[in-house]
Write a protein that holds these residues in place. Sequence first.
Motif, short mmCIF file in Angstrom:
data_model
loop_
_atom_site.label_atom_id
_atom_site.label_comp_id
_atom_site.label_asym_id
_atom_site.label_seq_id
_atom_site.Cartn_x
_atom_site.Cartn_y
_atom_site.Cartn_z
N CYS A 13 0.97 -1.14 0.00
CA CYS A 13 0.03 -0.06 -0.02
C CYS A 13 0.92 1.12 0.08
CB CYS A 13 -0.99 0.12 1.27
SG CYS A 13 -0.14 0.11 2.67
N PRO A 14 0.49 2.32 -0.78
CA PRO A 14 1.05 3.58 -0.80
C PRO A 14 1.40 4.05 0.82
CG PRO A 14 -0.67 3.81 -2.06
CD PRO A 14 -0.72 2.37 -1.35
N LEU A 15 2.31 4.71 1.09
CA LEU A 15 2.94 5.21 2.23
C LEU A 15 1.96 5.87 2.94
CD1 LEU A 15 5.23 5.18 4.40
CD2 LEU A 15 6.12 7.27 3.20
N LYS A 16 0.81 6.65 2.48
CA LYS A 16 0.00 7.46 2.94
C LYS A 16 -0.93 6.53 3.64
CE LYS A 16 -2.96 7.46 -1.20
NZ LYS A 16 -3.73 8.29 -1.93
N ASP A 17 -1.09 5.08 3.31
CA ASP A 17 -2.10 4.25 3.98
C ASP A 17 -1.29 3.35 4.82
OD1 ASP A 17 -4.18 5.26 2.52
OD2 ASP A 17 -3.76 3.66 0.85
N ALA A 18 0.03 3.39 5.07
CA ALA A 18 0.72 2.78 6.34
C ALA A 18 0.05 2.69 7.64
CB ALA A 18 2.32 3.24 6.19
N LYS A 19 -0.26 3.81 8.11
CA LYS A 19 -1.11 3.82 9.35
C LYS A 19 -2.14 2.90 9.45
CE LYS A 19 -2.96 6.96 12.79
NZ LYS A 19 -3.29 5.70 13.71
N ASN A 20 -2.98 2.97 8.32
CA ASN A 20 -3.97 2.33 8.38
C ASN A 20 -3.76 0.74 8.30
OD1 ASN A 20 -5.86 4.58 8.38
ND2 ASN A 20 -6.20 4.31 6.29
#
Length: 162
Positions: A13-20
């Motif tokens: 997943c792209p880094l922007k979705d890493a937290k999710n």
Amino acid sequence: RPLGSIQMAIPYCPLKDAKNLFDSIQSHLEREVKNIVASYRRKKKQETQWNSGCNKALKGLLKDLEDNESMGLPTTNNPRAPASLREKDNKRNAVYEPDLGVVHAEALATLSKHYDINGFPLHISLPETSPKTLEELILGTQIANDFAEGVMFAVATYIKSY
């Protein structure tokens, strides 16, 4: 021929979705731990009650510990320490923060006013830990064998990306 693996399949997943992604893995791990304890206790004809307030408090403590450790921060000078626990030096107008251990001891003392707490952390590395190994670790602690009346359980998981 595919090789056997104990690693969980983690989709890219792209880094922007890493937290999710990490939140999802963390929730999944917490459910697995709860299922292991509850399943064991069902076999013993025991009900398993979960204390969500303790879950939340312990999760906050885990996050503090892991974040400070992974960032190489000392356990003193913790920027997230409650203001009520800070000591102010009026001569130099400096703020000294207590040792993280003190902050955590006070948080646990607050919980202990309402509950008798028994337990310990299990520090595991997810890629090398199979579900069977996780079950053995948890049941090996004997924590699920507490059959006292009114006993409640709490599980806190925290996953830190490196």
